[in-house]
Write a protein that holds these residues in place. Structure first.
Motif, short mmCIF file in Angstrom:
data_model
loop_
_atom_site.label_atom_id
_atom_site.label_comp_id
_atom_site.label_asym_id
_atom_site.label_seq_id
_atom_site.Cartn_x
_atom_site.Cartn_y
_atom_site.Cartn_z
N ILE A 61 0.84 -1.20 0.00
CA ILE A 61 0.00 0.00 0.00
C ILE A 61 0.88 1.25 0.00
O ILE A 61 0.62 2.22 -0.71
N LEU A 62 1.93 1.21 0.83
CA LEU A 62 2.84 2.34 0.93
C LEU A 62 3.48 2.68 -0.42
O LEU A 62 3.67 3.86 -0.74
N TYR A 63 3.75 1.64 -1.22
CA TYR A 63 4.40 1.85 -2.51
C TYR A 63 3.40 1.95 -3.67
O TYR A 63 3.79 1.87 -4.83
N GLY A 64 2.11 2.13 -3.32
CA GLY A 64 1.10 2.41 -4.34
C GLY A 64 0.38 1.23 -4.92
O GLY A 64 -0.45 1.39 -5.82
N HIS A 65 0.62 0.02 -4.41
CA HIS A 65 -0.06 -1.17 -4.91
C HIS A 65 -1.26 -1.47 -4.01
O HIS A 65 -1.12 -2.06 -2.94
N ASN A 72 -9.57 -6.69 6.62
CA ASN A 72 -9.80 -5.52 7.46
C ASN A 72 -8.86 -4.41 7.01
O ASN A 72 -8.04 -4.61 6.11
N TYR A 73 -8.96 -3.25 7.64
CA TYR A 73 -8.19 -2.09 7.21
C TYR A 73 -6.93 -1.84 8.04
O TYR A 73 -6.31 -0.77 7.93
N TYR A 74 -6.53 -2.81 8.84
CA TYR A 74 -5.34 -2.64 9.65
C TYR A 74 -4.08 -2.35 8.82
O TYR A 74 -3.26 -1.51 9.21
N PRO A 75 -3.89 -3.02 7.66
CA PRO A 75 -2.71 -2.68 6.84
C PRO A 75 -2.69 -1.22 6.40
O PRO A 75 -1.60 -0.63 6.25
N TYR A 76 -3.86 -0.60 6.21
CA TYR A 76 -3.90 0.82 5.85
C TYR A 76 -3.40 1.67 7.02
O TYR A 76 -2.72 2.69 6.81
N PHE A 80 -0.13 4.06 6.85
CA PHE A 80 -0.18 5.47 7.24
C PHE A 80 0.99 5.80 8.18
O PHE A 80 1.65 6.82 8.02
N VAL A 81 1.24 4.91 9.13
CA VAL A 81 2.36 5.13 10.07
C VAL A 81 3.69 5.05 9.32
O VAL A 81 4.57 5.90 9.50
N PHE A 82 3.82 4.04 8.45
CA PHE A 82 5.08 3.84 7.72
C PHE A 82 5.34 4.97 6.73
O PHE A 82 6.49 5.17 6.32
N PHE A 83 4.31 5.68 6.33
CA PHE A 83 4.49 6.82 5.42
C PHE A 83 5.39 7.87 6.07
O PHE A 83 6.18 8.53 5.39
N PRO A 87 8.97 1.68 6.60
CA PRO A 87 8.56 0.35 7.08
C PRO A 87 9.46 -0.14 8.21
O PRO A 87 10.68 -0.18 8.06
N SER A 88 8.87 -0.46 9.33
CA SER A 88 9.64 -0.96 10.47
C SER A 88 8.77 -1.91 11.28
O SER A 88 7.75 -1.50 11.85
#
Length: 382
Positions: A61-65, A72-76, A80-83, A87-88
């Motif tokens: 998601i972070l890289y636009g894919h 669920n929306y937890y990866p979003y 948002f945090v990793f933006f 990524p950590s």
């Protein structure tokens, strides 16, 4: 006035600090143990988990894919945090440490709101300290707060939502209602049935246990109707409930998702008759609330669940006392709203979950809420 407000929040802050350092120490130990044993810092057990999936999808998601489907929306949230941070894995786990600690903070505030104890706040027997102890050291909460899973975040948002709801019942403020709406919407994106459980609890409490007040009834009906609709579950959550409560869907979910692996309880709910459903569902409910039961221990993994179960077994008398108050109805106070939410949430989990290992995650919010209620019963004058 300032001193009174400070003394009100001080126990919650103290237990927040304790909970944070307990979870931080376990995070450091478990994270590096996972690295040393070849799990890459992820879930350090062979049974597997969703943390790798969440981490990988968040990076996509972070890289636009953008993924086509998500459970669920937890990866979003992670993306948002990793933006801002990059990524950590460790940072994502640290955020859950904070979420677990804030759960303790607001849990202690709830205990303060619903307790009528005359003991001094520094007394270790005071409900706020009993609640703080159980919430801070509850094994599943400590462990999952160190993992990249959505459960600590779900639990925190659920606890904060319950706290705001209690404030609304004690003194209605429109601002708190707006805050609650946003909290419930956020909760619906993480775990929809948890949001519905809180709305159902509110509805039952308004209808059965509270004096009729048009203002509260109107607000309750409005919440119950609109929030599920905004979240895409249909008005009053009908779309979601019709799917979840469909016997074929429940059987399929239990068999294909939760009745696999070494920690499956092997309980099949009988939908062929009312009598059969009652007996099998009650067994599933007791397992979800109190399991693993002694005869359900078939492996070392399931036996670990006893570390959790013992915590609730010690509080069974409080559980029974609370249920008796609900049945009497006349003795119900705001504290019983907390117990009712725990029972409703466990009741929903018992419908679809047949896995003792999964239950340790799914019931975290319900157990935290029960710990708070049980603590509120201590220190009362008989």
């Amino acid at each position: 006035m300032i001193k009174e407000k400070t003394s009100f929040f001080l126990p919650a802050l103290e237990w927040f600090i304790i909970a944070f350092f307990v979870r931080l120490l376990f995070l450091i130990f478990i994270h590096f143990y996972s690295l040393q044993t070849g799990f890459g810092g992820f879930y350090p057990l062979e049974s597997g988990s969703d943390d790798r999936y969440y981490f990988e999808v968040a990076q996509e998601i972070l890289y636009g894919h953008i993924p086509q489907t998500l459970p669920n929306y937890y990866p979003y949230f992670l993306a948002f945090v990793f933006f801002f941070t990059g990524p950590s894995l460790f940072l994502g786990q640290l955020i859950n440490v904070l979420a677990g600690s804030f759960t303790v903070y607001f849990g202690v505030l709830i205990a303060k709101e619903i307790s009528s104890s005359k003991l001094k706040g520094k007394d270790l027997r005071h409900p706020v300290n009993i609640a703080g102890f159980f919430l801070s050291f509850y094994p599943a909460s400590v462990f999952y707060s160190t993992q990249l899973l959505k459960d600590p975040l779900v639990t925190m948002v659920g606890i904060v939502s319950l706290y705001v709801l209690i404030l609304i019942f004690k003194k209605f403020r429109f601002l708190n209602l707006i805050i609650l709406v946003f909290l419930l919407l956020f909760l619906s994106f993480l775990r929809g049935y948890t949001m519905l459980a809180l709305l159902i609890t509110t509805f039952i409490y308004l209808i059965l246990f509270r004096r009729i007040n048009i203002k509260y009834v109107f607000a309750g009906v409005l919440l119950f109707a609109l929030i599920p609709w905004i979240a895409g579950h249909g008005i009053f959550g009908i779309k979601f409930l019709s799917s979840v409560l469909n016997p074929e869907n429940l059987v399929s979910t239990r068999e294909t998702v939760y009745s696999i692996g070494g920690s499956a309880a092997g309980i099949k709910i009988d939908f062929s008759s009312i009598h059969g459903f009652f007996l099998t569902y009650v067994y599933s409910f007791i397992t979800a609330m109190l399991g693993p039961l002694p005869w359900q221990i078939k492996s070392f993994t399931v036996a670990i669940g006893l570390l959790d179960a013992v915590w609730v077994w010690l509080l069974i008398p409080q559980w029974i006392k609370g249920i008796k108050k609900l049945l009497k109805r006349r003795e119900v106070e705001i504290g019983e709203l907390v117990l009712l939410f725990s029972l409703v949430l466990i009741g929903i989990i018992a419908l679809f979950s047949d896995n003792i290992g999964a239950n340790t995650r799914l019931r975290m919010l319900a157990w935290d809420v029960f710990f708070i209620y049980a603590a509120s019963l201590f220190g009362l004058k008989k």
